[in-house]
Scaffold this active site. Sequence first.
Site, short mmCIF file in Angstrom:
data_model
loop_
_atom_site.label_atom_id
_atom_site.label_comp_id
_atom_site.label_asym_id
_atom_site.label_seq_id
_atom_site.Cartn_x
_atom_site.Cartn_y
_atom_site.Cartn_z
N LYS A 91 39.93 -39.00 34.45
CA LYS A 91 40.18 -37.34 34.51
C LYS A 91 41.31 -36.96 35.34
O LYS A 91 41.46 -37.46 36.57
CB LYS A 91 38.86 -36.58 35.00
CG LYS A 91 37.84 -36.71 34.04
CD LYS A 91 36.71 -36.11 34.34
CE LYS A 91 35.27 -35.94 33.34
NZ LYS A 91 34.91 -37.40 32.79
N ASP A 125 40.40 -38.32 29.78
CA ASP A 125 39.53 -37.19 29.43
C ASP A 125 40.27 -35.77 29.33
O ASP A 125 41.06 -35.58 29.87
CB ASP A 125 38.21 -37.42 30.18
CG ASP A 125 37.62 -38.55 30.06
OD1 ASP A 125 37.40 -39.20 29.08
OD2 ASP A 125 36.71 -38.72 30.93
N MET A 126 39.49 -35.02 28.76
CA MET A 126 39.94 -33.46 28.77
C MET A 126 38.71 -32.90 29.61
O MET A 126 37.59 -32.88 29.24
CB MET A 126 39.99 -32.93 27.17
CG MET A 126 40.51 -31.53 27.44
SD MET A 126 42.19 -31.42 28.18
CE MET A 126 43.22 -31.99 26.79
N GLN A 154 39.25 -31.33 22.15
CA GLN A 154 37.91 -30.85 21.95
C GLN A 154 37.74 -29.53 20.74
O GLN A 154 38.81 -28.59 20.81
CB GLN A 154 37.79 -29.94 23.17
CG GLN A 154 37.62 -30.82 24.38
CD GLN A 154 37.89 -29.94 25.67
OE1 GLN A 154 38.74 -29.14 25.84
NE2 GLN A 154 37.32 -30.38 26.48
N ARG A 175 40.98 -39.13 21.16
CA ARG A 175 39.59 -39.11 20.79
C ARG A 175 39.40 -37.61 20.51
O ARG A 175 39.62 -36.63 21.25
CB ARG A 175 39.05 -39.47 22.38
CG ARG A 175 37.46 -39.09 22.39
CD ARG A 175 36.84 -39.32 23.52
NE ARG A 175 36.77 -40.40 24.16
CZ ARG A 175 36.83 -40.73 25.76
NH1 ARG A 175 36.85 -39.56 26.46
NH2 ARG A 175 37.01 -41.93 26.28
N LYS A 178 33.35 -32.74 20.69
CA LYS A 178 33.22 -30.97 20.29
C LYS A 178 33.71 -30.36 21.66
O LYS A 178 34.22 -29.36 21.40
CB LYS A 178 31.61 -31.00 20.19
CG LYS A 178 31.29 -31.62 18.91
CD LYS A 178 29.58 -31.03 18.56
CE LYS A 178 29.33 -31.64 17.26
NZ LYS A 178 27.95 -31.19 16.98
N HIS A 218 27.53 -37.92 18.69
CA HIS A 218 26.44 -38.33 18.29
C HIS A 218 25.58 -37.49 17.17
O HIS A 218 24.43 -37.77 16.96
CB HIS A 218 25.37 -38.23 19.72
CG HIS A 218 26.11 -38.80 20.82
ND1 HIS A 218 26.57 -37.73 21.73
CD2 HIS A 218 26.23 -39.97 21.07
CE1 HIS A 218 27.23 -38.43 22.60
NE2 HIS A 218 27.02 -39.63 22.42
N ARG A 279 26.27 -32.08 33.26
CA ARG A 279 26.60 -31.87 31.74
C ARG A 279 25.85 -32.65 30.43
O ARG A 279 25.74 -32.04 29.86
CB ARG A 279 28.16 -32.48 31.65
CG ARG A 279 29.06 -31.45 32.71
CD ARG A 279 30.70 -31.64 32.03
NE ARG A 279 31.12 -32.99 32.36
CZ ARG A 279 31.55 -32.93 33.34
NH1 ARG A 279 31.81 -32.32 34.47
NH2 ARG A 279 32.25 -34.13 33.69
P1 FDA Z 1 25.67 -32.49 19.58
O1 FDA Z 1 25.91 -31.73 21.13
O2 FDA Z 1 25.54 -31.55 18.46
O3 FDA Z 1 24.64 -33.46 19.52
C1 FDA Z 1 24.23 -34.26 18.54
C2 FDA Z 1 22.84 -34.92 18.79
O4 FDA Z 1 23.23 -35.87 20.00
C3 FDA Z 1 21.98 -33.87 19.47
O5 FDA Z 1 21.15 -33.18 18.55
C4 FDA Z 1 21.10 -34.93 20.36
O6 FDA Z 1 20.12 -35.29 19.58
C5 FDA Z 1 21.96 -35.96 20.63
N1 FDA Z 1 22.40 -35.63 22.07
C6 FDA Z 1 23.72 -35.08 22.26
N2 FDA Z 1 24.01 -35.34 23.59
C7 FDA Z 1 22.95 -35.76 24.11
C8 FDA Z 1 22.43 -35.97 25.42
N3 FDA Z 1 23.01 -35.73 26.56
N4 FDA Z 1 21.14 -36.45 25.77
C9 FDA Z 1 20.49 -37.03 24.62
N5 FDA Z 1 20.64 -36.48 23.33
C10 FDA Z 1 21.84 -35.95 22.99
N6 FDA Z 1 33.81 -33.65 26.41
C11 FDA Z 1 34.92 -33.04 26.85
O7 FDA Z 1 34.79 -31.90 27.08
N7 FDA Z 1 35.75 -33.84 27.33
C12 FDA Z 1 35.99 -35.27 27.18
O8 FDA Z 1 37.01 -35.80 27.60
C13 FDA Z 1 34.76 -35.84 26.64
N8 FDA Z 1 34.57 -37.03 26.50
C14 FDA Z 1 33.77 -37.84 25.57
C15 FDA Z 1 33.62 -39.19 25.20
C16 FDA Z 1 32.61 -39.69 24.49
C17 FDA Z 1 32.82 -41.04 24.08
C18 FDA Z 1 31.67 -38.73 23.93
C19 FDA Z 1 30.64 -39.37 23.04
C20 FDA Z 1 31.61 -37.54 24.17
C21 FDA Z 1 32.29 -37.01 25.17
N9 FDA Z 1 32.63 -35.43 25.39
C22 FDA Z 1 33.62 -35.04 25.95
C23 FDA Z 1 31.35 -34.78 25.22
C24 FDA Z 1 31.44 -34.03 23.98
O9 FDA Z 1 32.32 -33.08 23.94
C25 FDA Z 1 29.92 -33.44 23.68
O10 FDA Z 1 29.60 -32.46 24.40
C26 FDA Z 1 29.00 -34.22 23.58
O11 FDA Z 1 29.23 -35.53 22.96
C27 FDA Z 1 27.78 -33.74 22.68
O12 FDA Z 1 28.26 -33.51 21.27
P2 FDA Z 1 27.94 -34.47 19.92
O13 FDA Z 1 29.25 -34.44 19.15
O14 FDA Z 1 27.30 -35.40 20.41
O15 FDA Z 1 26.93 -33.16 19.22
#
Ligand code: FDA
Length: 298
Positions: A91, A125-126, A154, A175, A178, A218, A279
Amino acid sequence: MRIVDRVIAGFLPVVPKAVVGRVAQRYIAGETVADAVRVARNLNAQGFRATMDILGEDVHHIDQAREATENYKRLLDELHREKIDSNVSVKLTQLGLKVDKQECLALADSVVRRAQEYDNFVRIDMEDSSCTSDTLGIYTELHRHHRNVGVVIQAYLHRTMDDVSRLLDTRPDFRLCKGVYVEPAAIAYKEMSNINRNYLMLLERLLRSGIHVGIATHDETIVQKAQKWIAELRLPRSAYEFQMLLGVNEPLRNRIRAAGHPLRVYIPFGRDWYAYSVRRLRENPRLAGYVLKAMFTR
Ligand code: FDA
């Protein structure tokens, strides 16, 4: 997310730190490099790649940024020594973005150079929207000189498609996630359906453009759609990877691997775990149950 979980998410700032720590344990490898290496070695043995994040952000003194930089360089040394298949996620506010931009660029450059010595890679990271332009600016500058650096974009930000259009010619390594910070409606999609729609539009564009894409999610619907496009476009494994966070939906992780796709697990570790944990907890659909259980057990 159910209403009760949303309510608890709103109250997280007043939940005792010890309780947050207990509930968030699943998301964090531990406090030390040795903890993170142990977790990564285990994941590597199961066929997963890793990326490591030394927890910490928003430093207020340049000395803290220099210390974080040295820690990242030592981590890269250790990953090489221990033959761990892991790159690093950084970061920029931890490297002094809000203190001195020029110094931050120099510090980030030194981490990218150290990674280059080992044929390794640095992902930036963002963070929240106050950092977006500066982060992309520093990334662009680093990428001008080094190929072993990528950045996060994002899907919840209105600006992201324009950022992609502006940067695509430079063959960036993105990468796509969301987005996790709380942003105003003037600049960010707030409805999950709109965020998902933008994520899919961005993803399709990136996959079709032939750059390397980290598909960080996820969300099972998005994963399925991504797999469909990857098959249709006959993309080689070198063109993309799925990315997931430590402690989230391991069954999905295993299914993606079983389908033959590369998958990288994001491994955060360190003593500065609080902000990251909050977070993650805010996104846990079963947050209330976990927090209540942790409050009444030791
Ligand atoms: P969504 O939030 O819709 O989740 C899909 C499903 O996954 C949910 O229904 C739930 O079941 C499960 N889930 C998700 N999070 C969970 C948790 N914490 N505990 C349990 N279950 C959970 N963001 C950012 O702003 N800057 C960044 O640099 C990064 N870097 C990053 C790296 C990687 C490898 C990942 C996977 C994610 C990030 N993120 C991030 C976070 C990203 O922006 C986002 O907030 C989370 O991944 C959750 O979004 P989903 O795409 O998983 O969808």
